[in-house]
Write a protein that holds these residues in place. Structure first.
Motif, PDB file in Angstrom:
ATOM      1  N   THR A 372       0.809  -1.097   0.321  1.00  0.00           N
ATOM      2  CA  THR A 372      -0.090  -0.314  -0.246  1.00  0.00           C
ATOM      3  C   THR A 372       0.976   1.541  -0.268  1.00  0.00           C
ATOM      4  OG1 THR A 372      -2.102  -1.342   1.358  1.00  0.00           O
ATOM      5  CG2 THR A 372      -1.685   1.183   0.793  1.00  0.00           C
ATOM      6  N   LEU A 373       2.139   1.435   0.437  1.00  0.00           N
ATOM      7  CA  LEU A 373       2.731   2.658   1.018  1.00  0.00           C
ATOM      8  C   LEU A 373       3.180   2.296  -0.696  1.00  0.00           C
ATOM      9  CD1 LEU A 373       5.040   1.618   3.814  1.00  0.00           C
ATOM     10  CD2 LEU A 373       3.542   3.762   3.444  1.00  0.00           C
ATOM     11  N   GLN A 374       3.579   1.869  -0.758  1.00  0.00           N
ATOM     12  CA  GLN A 374       4.301   1.322  -2.519  1.00  0.00           C
ATOM     13  C   GLN A 374       3.251   2.197  -3.898  1.00  0.00           C
ATOM     14  OE1 GLN A 374       6.265  -2.207  -3.005  1.00  0.00           O
ATOM     15  NE2 GLN A 374       8.142  -1.599  -2.760  1.00  0.00           N
ATOM     16  N   GLN A 375       1.862   1.794  -3.298  1.00  0.00           N
ATOM     17  CA  GLN A 375       1.055   1.874  -4.590  1.00  0.00           C
ATOM     18  C   GLN A 375       0.610   3.358  -3.992  1.00  0.00           C
ATOM     19  OE1 GLN A 375      -2.795  -0.169  -4.159  1.00  0.00           O
ATOM     20  NE2 GLN A 375      -3.449   1.304  -5.445  1.00  0.00           N
ATOM     21  N   HIS A 376       1.461   4.307  -3.393  1.00  0.00           N
ATOM     22  CA  HIS A 376       0.554   5.354  -3.266  1.00  0.00           C
ATOM     23  C   HIS A 376       1.625   6.936  -3.143  1.00  0.00           C
ATOM     24  CE1 HIS A 376      -4.277   4.960  -2.425  1.00  0.00           C
ATOM     25  NE2 HIS A 376      -3.055   3.867  -2.447  1.00  0.00           N
ATOM     26  N   PHE A 377       2.802   6.326  -2.194  1.00  0.00           N
ATOM     27  CA  PHE A 377       4.282   7.124  -2.191  1.00  0.00           C
ATOM     28  C   PHE A 377       4.987   7.181  -3.811  1.00  0.00           C
ATOM     29  CE2 PHE A 377       4.276   7.542   2.685  1.00  0.00           C
ATOM     30  CZ  PHE A 377       2.764   7.881   2.486  1.00  0.00           C
ATOM     31  N   SER A 378       5.264   8.582  -3.963  1.00  0.00           N
ATOM     32  CA  SER A 378       6.299   8.561  -4.824  1.00  0.00           C
ATOM     33  C   SER A 378       7.219   8.072  -5.100  1.00  0.00           C
ATOM     34  CB  SER A 378       5.796  10.443  -5.362  1.00  0.00           C
ATOM     35  OG  SER A 378       6.694  10.840  -3.672  1.00  0.00           O
ATOM     36  N   LEU A 440      -3.102  -2.836  13.924  1.00  0.00           N
ATOM     37  CA  LEU A 440      -4.301  -1.881  13.135  1.00  0.00           C
ATOM     38  C   LEU A 440      -4.976  -3.140  12.023  1.00  0.00           C
ATOM     39  CD1 LEU A 440      -2.274   1.227  11.894  1.00  0.00           C
ATOM     40  CD2 LEU A 440      -4.036   1.397  13.875  1.00  0.00           C
ATOM     41  N   THR A 441      -5.708  -2.536  11.504  1.00  0.00           N
ATOM     42  CA  THR A 441      -6.533  -3.181  10.870  1.00  0.00           C
ATOM     43  C   THR A 441      -6.253  -3.387   9.266  1.00  0.00           C
ATOM     44  OG1 THR A 441      -8.815  -2.196  10.251  1.00  0.00           O
ATOM     45  CG2 THR A 441      -8.764  -3.565  12.073  1.00  0.00           C
ATOM     46  N   PHE A 442      -5.999  -3.961   8.192  1.00  0.00           N
ATOM     47  CA  PHE A 442      -5.897  -4.018   7.130  1.00  0.00           C
ATOM     48  C   PHE A 442      -6.669  -2.083   6.706  1.00  0.00           C
ATOM     49  CE2 PHE A 442      -4.696  -8.522   7.496  1.00  0.00           C
ATOM     50  CZ  PHE A 442      -3.946  -8.789   6.672  1.00  0.00           C
ATOM     51  N   GLN A 443      -8.227  -2.381   6.963  1.00  0.00           N
ATOM     52  CA  GLN A 443      -8.397  -1.428   6.526  1.00  0.00           C
ATOM     53  C   GLN A 443      -8.519  -0.022   6.893  1.00  0.00           C
ATOM     54  OE1 GLN A 443     -12.667  -1.053   7.881  1.00  0.00           O
ATOM     55  NE2 GLN A 443     -13.442   0.349   6.139  1.00  0.00           N
ATOM     56  N   GLN A 444      -7.424  -0.032   8.534  1.00  0.00           N
ATOM     57  CA  GLN A 444      -6.428   1.338   9.048  1.00  0.00           C
ATOM     58  C   GLN A 444      -5.741   1.907   8.517  1.00  0.00           C
ATOM     59  OE1 GLN A 444      -6.728  -0.405  12.922  1.00  0.00           O
ATOM     60  NE2 GLN A 444      -8.321   1.404  13.749  1.00  0.00           N
ATOM     61  N   ILE A 445      -4.920   0.667   8.037  1.00  0.00           N
ATOM     62  CA  ILE A 445      -3.279   0.859   7.241  1.00  0.00           C
ATOM     63  C   ILE A 445      -3.901   1.197   6.227  1.00  0.00           C
ATOM     64  CG2 ILE A 445      -1.790  -0.889   6.446  1.00  0.00           C
ATOM     65  CD1 ILE A 445      -1.836  -2.652   8.517  1.00  0.00           C
ATOM     66  N   GLU A 446      -4.882   1.111   4.938  1.00  0.00           N
ATOM     67  CA  GLU A 446      -4.977   1.349   4.123  1.00  0.00           C
ATOM     68  C   GLU A 446      -5.644   2.954   3.830  1.00  0.00           C
ATOM     69  OE1 GLU A 446      -7.048   0.810  -0.620  1.00  0.00           O
ATOM     70  OE2 GLU A 446      -7.926   0.307   1.948  1.00  0.00           O
ATOM     71  N   GLN A 447      -6.478   3.016   5.247  1.00  0.00           N
ATOM     72  CA  GLN A 447      -7.053   4.579   5.718  1.00  0.00           C
ATOM     73  C   GLN A 447      -5.592   5.078   5.717  1.00  0.00           C
ATOM     74  OE1 GLN A 447      -9.348   5.677   3.933  1.00  0.00           O
ATOM     75  NE2 GLN A 447      -8.917   7.200   5.282  1.00  0.00           N
ATOM     76  N   GLY A 448      -5.076   5.433   6.601  1.00  0.00           N
ATOM     77  CA  GLY A 448      -4.195   6.011   7.314  1.00  0.00           C
ATOM     78  C   GLY A 448      -2.775   6.509   6.348  1.00  0.00           C
ATOM     79  N   ILE A 449      -2.800   4.726   5.211  1.00  0.00           N
ATOM     80  CA  ILE A 449      -1.656   6.023   4.610  1.00  0.00           C
ATOM     81  C   ILE A 449      -2.522   7.177   3.525  1.00  0.00           C
ATOM     82  CG2 ILE A 449      -0.637   4.537   1.967  1.00  0.00           C
ATOM     83  CD1 ILE A 449      -0.496   2.317   4.032  1.00  0.00           C
TER      84      ILE A 449
END
Length: 458
Positions: A372-378, A440-449
């Motif tokens: 998720t980090l790699q998907q959304h961060f530059s 954190l749940t998977f949902q919280q991880i994604e939302q946090g990122i």
């Protein structure tokens, strides 16, 4: 009773919420009988322990009651606690729709949803029936736990030691404080990783040790600097360096041991996060290679529960008698009840099952976290320490300072953590941020990122 369950939230919480909603909406009336634990588990295709956890949570909050050998029944719920317009089960509000909900990427947390609540409670309750639970306990730790730890360390970390060499305390820092009082009689300085665990540094500074440092970066510890330092003590995290997450190779471990032997010194090995390595070969602990020169530290805080306050160190023969003589009249500040409970937990195999289960859980979370980090961060962000542990270090190329990045994240209801306090002297040129994922749940991880992406304008 049957309803769908999804993978991004603990199943026992989903069961708890569903039954709670049925009760609050009056779909389940007062004194209605619920399915047995076995029946509900079979219907939902989950373990009986999962349904038991859900029922125990409902009991704790007063929604249901257990009647011995009869079953579980709905309690009468005061109408003041139920929304007057509730005509259908209330749906849990998705995290991404709740902008006021703080997402805390705390580094020192553990996954509470997969914690073995029932087994630990069962073990703890049984311990209270023992006569030895109503005493002060042994000064250097309970023999039964020392015995179990000796067996575990041999199996998991390759350390061969006698139980009496294991000193049990409440935390690594507390044990290090007492040990350092002893070491101060023969050593005036200590070598620390830079950056590194500030809790250790504070102990040595309190006791007026001269502090020397050795540089650490994404590639690891700069062991070539060893011969340029005067110290004969080295506090090191070889299996999962804090905060970079690197590990010493077997060649580097032998190099470090040779250095300690040449100087007649000691290596203080903090096996931080040693239980959680993902897709990598697990190296043996330093203490397994040269037990005469290594003082080994372990803790249950990350592998089990921070609040349990149990840690331990393995002393070499050259220090054991002196240590025991120096602190023979000091009471042990680790809970006797927790020591006895943990010993039983280990004896019956629950500890090994817990570690295996949590390693699998954290491995999945780490993979999801990184993807998720790699998907959304530059490409302005480097991800450090992704092969082990319960956090990732972000090295960020931007004009904002560490303090500014943390403040911007908090504006979006995300809490992340600094790295600057782990450095001694010169600060890094690029800000570095610690973000943990364990609780954190998977949902919280994604939302946090997603919130971090917005906050930091990536």
């Amino acid at each position: 009773m049957i309803f769908p369950l999804h993978e991004h939230k603990a199943k026992y919480i989903q069961i708890y919420e569903h039954i709670k909603n049925l009760i609050e909406s009056k779909k389940l009336a007062t004194n209605d009988k619920l399915p047995s634990i076995r029946t509900l588990a079979e219907h939902l295709q989950v373990s009986r322990n999962t349904t038991l956890q859900a029922y125990e949570t409902l009991i704790a909050e007063g929604f249901i009651r257990s009647e011995n050998k009869v079953g579980y029944f709905v309690n009468e719920i005061d109408s003041m606690f139920v929304h007057p317009n509730s005509t259908k089960p209330k749906q849990a509000v998705p995290i991404q729709q709740d902008a006021t909900n703080l997402i805390d990427f705390r580094v020192g947390a553990v996954d509470q949803h997969t914690f073995p609540h029932h087994k630990w409670r069962q073990t703890s309750n049984a311990i209270l029936e023992r006569n030895e639970s109503f005493a002060y306990g042994k000064v250097f730790g309970e023999p039964i736990l020392q015995h179990e730890l000796a067996h575990y360390l041999l199996q998991a970390r390759g350390i061969s030691t006698e139980p009496q060499h294991i000193i049990i305390g409440s935390s690594t820092q507390q044990l290090l404080l007492q040990l350092s009082m002893l070491l101060k009689e023969d050593f005036s300085s200590v070598l620390l990783e830079n950056p590194g665990y500030n809790g250790a540094r504070e102990v040595f500074e309190l006791l007026n040790f001269q502090i020397e440092t050795i540089a650490v970066n994404q590639q690891g510890v700069a062991l070539e600097e060893l011969q340029q330092r005067q110290s004969s003590l080295f506090y090191v995290t070889p299996s999962h360096q804090y905060p970079f997450g690197t590990a010493l190779s077997i060649q580097q471990r032998w190099q470090l041991i040779q250095w300690a032997e040449q100087r007649s010194g000691y290596i203080l090995e903090d096996d931080y996060d040693g239980e959680y390595r993902y897709g990598q070969k697990t190296f043996p602990a330093l203490a397994s290679l040269a037990p005469a020169r290594i003082i080994y530290f372990g803790t249950f805080s990350k592998a089990f529960l921070p609040g349990i306050r149990l840690a331990y160190m393995v002393l070499p023969a050259s220090l054991l008698d002196t240590y025991q003589a120096k602190f023979a009249n000091f009471e042990n500040n680790a809970s006797l009840l927790h020591q006895l409970a943990m010993a039983e937990f280990m004896r019956c195999g629950e500890w090994q099952r817990h570690i295996k289960r949590m390693r699998n859980t954290y491995h999945k979370k780490m993979n999801f976290f990184l993807e998720t980090l790699q998907q959304h961060f530059s490409d302005k962000v480097q991800f450090v320490g992704t092969k082990a542990g319960l956090y990732i270090l972000l090295s960020i190329e931007c004009a904002d300072s560490e303090e500014e990045l943390i403040a911007l994240a908090l504006e979006e209801k995300v809490k992340v953590y600094p790295c600057s306090h782990l450095y001694i002297g010169m600060m890094p040129t690029d800000p570095k941020i610690l973000i943990g994922f364990a609780n954190l749940t998977f949902q919280q991880i994604e939302q946090g990122i997603l919130r971090l992406k917005k906050a930091w304008r990536f």
